[in-house]
Scaffold this active site. Structure first.
Site, PDB file in Angstrom:
ATOM      1  N   SER A  13      45.304   0.794  47.581  1.00  0.00           N
ATOM      2  CA  SER A  13      46.613   0.634  48.221  1.00  0.00           C
ATOM      3  C   SER A  13      46.549  -0.508  49.223  1.00  0.00           C
ATOM      4  O   SER A  13      45.468  -0.882  49.687  1.00  0.00           O
ATOM      5  CB  SER A  13      46.997   1.902  48.968  1.00  0.00           C
ATOM      6  N   ASP A  14      47.717  -1.047  49.567  1.00  0.00           N
ATOM      7  CA  ASP A  14      47.759  -1.923  50.736  1.00  0.00           C
ATOM      8  C   ASP A  14      47.535  -1.046  51.962  1.00  0.00           C
ATOM      9  O   ASP A  14      47.629   0.191  51.897  1.00  0.00           O
ATOM     10  CB  ASP A  14      49.091  -2.672  50.818  1.00  0.00           C
ATOM     11  N   TRP A  15      47.256  -1.682  53.067  1.00  0.00           N
ATOM     12  CA  TRP A  15      46.826  -0.959  54.260  1.00  0.00           C
ATOM     13  C   TRP A  15      47.978  -0.121  54.854  1.00  0.00           C
ATOM     14  O   TRP A  15      48.930  -0.661  55.406  1.00  0.00           O
ATOM     15  CB  TRP A  15      46.290  -1.956  55.284  1.00  0.00           C
ATOM     16  N   GLY A  16      47.879   1.174  54.667  1.00  0.00           N
ATOM     17  CA  GLY A  16      48.921   2.067  55.192  1.00  0.00           C
ATOM     18  C   GLY A  16      50.084   2.249  54.238  1.00  0.00           C
ATOM     19  O   GLY A  16      51.144   2.741  54.641  1.00  0.00           O
TER      20      GLY A  16
END
Ligand code: BGC
Length: 749
Positions: A228-231
């Site tokens: 995933s992208d961060w967060g």
């Protein structure tokens, strides 16, 4: 690693930890089984390795690394060889720093010039982004460092990027926003894909089963891991079920606990978790760095940063051959603009690099053969004019033989995390350009910016050099082009519209916090401007050279799967140069809305003065296909195509017709089939004539037919009539039994 054995031995909490990310830059290590942590680091244009104690809060606190040109500039090179080399350089640096995964390239399309992250993306066109992105990935991975191709998918705005939904038709998604990823996955086998923050058609991408499982894995055959992208993950259990393998940076124990709970309650099948763990173990196994850190030659890498910038810088305008400036004959040269001293040479946010050796245009000027005096002209930290700086520049420029103005977007207007609101330069810079170009006829503008700029002053300056964000060798590269040490060969990988309001999404971009409506469909970028025959400031693919090129002798050979296009390219000037021939296709065969042209192949060719080179470009069936929503597959239609070779989308030098005969299994005919579809298809028309228009049914058929000069019945070609499905024809008195027979006969074939 014996991955299956490890999978069998891992406990549930250990598996949950592995797919949850340890912290910002590491996966969890399982010491008991000798599974090491994997290190990853940004980013696309240089390493942003954060030291162990810096965390993510100070985004700019990273080890020193070579700062290569931002993607906006490297893509303007249209040079797949150099992109491969960029990947190799980054790969070597990553190995030297013991990094296993490089978080790049960023390959989203530049849909609107307001997109805050456009500088980090390659193009508005999926072929350019796909080819260059693929070369980059292959380059990095050739050095045994994996990549994360980001951000999957349709992440084309920054405002509300965590929640907004990119809403579009399946055709638009396939033909534009997924196409780049598809090409990279199928040709470069990236280690990982990073999902984006946004939703697509209502579902969060990191929890989007259709994107992550059906399309990425089942259709495209992706074998790596999906992070995933961060967060980006809202619900990690749903994400795992949808096909995500690694949540980054993970929410610590909370992420682990929710997975354990979900397996225990049956909400998450342990087999699904195992799949994710297996993908991760493969990545750890494949991409773990060698024990010893490597080294690299900093100076050689800096020189490569310069070479890449040299190859990408775009000469947009060069009235009366203002450039290049011959240092021996240039006379009095005045350089104006604080950006010469404090250049913008890289983007902000996660792609920010701590450069090893920045050369500003001002310092590099001293090493170039050119003699010039410098005046700041404006202040970068304000947009109001500073009268004394302005006056000093005006006085110096009055009797100058050449004035070179450095202009661009200040850093605080362009970054990851928010979109731009305007395409105008700050007021003090616009005013400076306006006033200087009134008193001097030889003004060159050097632009430093991440994306397209409006240029209301374009007609009052002689030359414009687009350097985008040129990396740490910005100084050397700028003068290489201006003084002609290097012949410019960059071409725009995006359109520069005349005004923001000309962009197709101008009224709606970023307006709805929850949705971004891609109502322009496939008519984005040059596909829109060219179809609507709109004036643009600089077209897609445009770039000038100090030499001239001629295109001749075009020949096209078709085969069952596509065509081979050949032509000759001659350097008709007196300097060596590189041309970027672009192959566009107009599809006249398919009865769906089509852009007037779409880029389907390109190359970059170095040609000596007077030399002619034979160039060959290939088209395959996919290049002539469109995404048919009804059938949920690509479709190539028989019929005519126009093949064009251009120096930009608006400068077509050669063109010819290509007729293709594709063997398609026919679409089923139903009561919903329109008469137009029958008229357009010679096979269907024949069956229709035989059954419905047979002479023995003359009375019934009257309703549907004309009689031609020879007394034969032909299908009525009235526009209103063609726009009716068969069931409506029956409702209006058409012969139901004959039409039913026709449908049966048509589907038999
Ligand atoms: C960005 C990614 C980046 C990640 C790690 C995110 O905010 O969108 O592109 O790789 O941070 O820095």
């Amino acid at each position: 690693m014996d991955i299956e054995r490890m999978l069998a031995e891992l406990t549930l909490p250990e598996k949950a930890a592995l797919v949850s990310g340890k912290n910002s830059w590491y996966t969890a290590a399982i010491d008991r089984l000798g599974i090491p942590a994997l290190m990853m680091t940004d980013g696309p244009s240089g390493l942003r390795k954060q030291t162990a104690d810096s965390g993510t809060t100070n985004i700019n606190d990273s080890v020193q690394a070579i700062t290569y040109p931002a993607a906006a500039l490297s893509a303007s090179s249209w040079n797949t060889n150099l992109m491969h080399q960029l990947g190799e350089h980054l790969g070597e640096e990553a190995r030297a720093e013991q990094v296993s995964l490089l978080l790049g390239p960023g390959v989203n399309l530049k849909r609107s010039p307001l997109g805050g992250r456009n500088f980090e993306y390659l193009s508005e066109d999926p072929l350019v982004a796909g080819e260059l992105g693929s070369a980059y990935v292959q380059g990095v991975q050739s050095k045994h460092v994996g990549v994360a191709v980001k951000h999957f998918a349709a992440n084309n705005r920054e405002n509300q990027r965590f929640t907004a939904s990119s809403d579009m038709s399946q055709r638009t998604l396939r033909e534009l926003y997924l196409r780049t990823f598809e090409r990279i996955v199928k040709t470069a086998y990236p280690a990982t894909i990073m999902t984006s923050y946004n939703k697509t058609n209502g579902t969060l991408n990191s929890q989007n089963r259709r994107l992550l499982r059906s399309i990425l894995r089942d259709e495209w055959g992706f074998h790596g891991a999906v992070m995933s992208d961060w967060g980006a993950v809202a619900n990690n259990v749903q994400a795992l079920r949808a096909g995500l393998d690694l949540e980054m940076p993970g929410k610590g124990q909370a992420s682990i606990d929710s997975i354990i709970r979900a397996v225990e309650t049956g909400e998450l099948d342990e087999g699904t978790l195992n799949k994710a763990v297996r993908h991760l173990l493969h990545i750890i196994d494949n991409w773990l760095p060698a024990d010893k850190p490597g080294t690299y030659d900093h100076e050689a890498h800096h020189q490569f940063a310069r070479k890449l910038a040299d190859d990408g810088i775009v000469l947009l305008k060069n009235y009366h051959g203002e450039l290049p400036l011959n240092p021996q004959q240039a006379g009095k040269v005045v350089v104006v603009g604080e950006l010469a001293d404090q250049p913008r040479y890289q983007g902000s946010g996660s792609s920010h690099v701590n450069p090893t050796h920045l050369t500003t245009p001002l310092t590099a000027l001293q090493d170039s053969a050119l003699e010039a005096n410098y005046y700041p002209g404006y202040r970068l930290d304000q947009s109001e004019t500073d009268d004394s700086l302005m006056e000093a520049a005006l006085t110096a420029a009055k009797d100058a033989d050449h004035v070179i103005i450095f202009a661009g977007y200040p850093e605080n207007t362009e970054s990851e995390g928010f979109d731009k609101t305007s395409l105008m330069l700050p007021e003090n810079q616009s005013e400076l350009i306006g006033r200087l170009s009134k008193i001097n006829d030889h003004v060159t503008i050097v632009l430093q910016n991440g994306s397209a700029v409006e240029m209301p002053w374009i007609h009052s300056v002689d030359a414009v050099v687009e350097t985008y964000l040129a990396g740490e060798a910005v100084g050397e590269a700028t003068w290489d082009i201006i003084t002609g040490v290097v012949n410019p060969s960059g071409h725009l990988a995006e359109t520069f519209p005349r005004r923001l309001t000309d962009t197709p999404m101008a009224p709606t971009f970023g307006q709805d916090p929850n949705h971004e409506y891609y109502s322009e469909g496939v008519f984005m970028g040059y596909r829109y401007y060219d179809t609507h025959e709109m004036h643009v400031l600089f077209p897609f693919g445009h770039g000038l050279s100090y030499t001239t090129f001629e295109y001749t002798n075009m020949a096209v050979d078709e085969n069952a799967h596509g065509a081979t296009v050949r032509f000759d390219l001659t350097n008709t000037g007196d300097r060596a140069g590189q041309a970027v021939p672009q192959l566009y296709v107009a599809n006249h065969a398919s009865h769906v809305p089509m852009p007037t042209k779409e880029l389907r192949a390109f190359t970059k060719v170095a040609v000596e003065p007077g030399e002619t080179k034979a160039v060959t470009l290939k088209l395959n069936r996919r290049d002539l296909s469109w995404w048919c929503e009804g059938k949920s597959r690509w479709q190539a239609d028989s019929g005519d195509y126009e093949i064009m070779i251009g120096d930009s989308s608006r400068d077509i030098r050669l063109q010819t017709k290509l007729t293709m005969d594709f063997k398609n299994s026919p679409a089923p005919v139903t009561m919903e089939t329109y008469l137009s579809a029958i008229v357009w298809d010679p096979r269907l028309q024949g069956i229709f004539k035989d059954i419905v228009l047979a002479p023995e049914h003359a009375n019934a058929a009257n309703f549907l037919a004309n009689t031609d000069d020879d007394g034969n019945l032909t299908l009525l070609q009235d526009q209103m009539f063609l726009n009716m499905p068969l069931r409506a024809v029956i409702a209006l008195g058409g012969p139901a039994d004959l039409i039913t027979d026709f449908i049966a006969a048509a589907n038999k074939h």
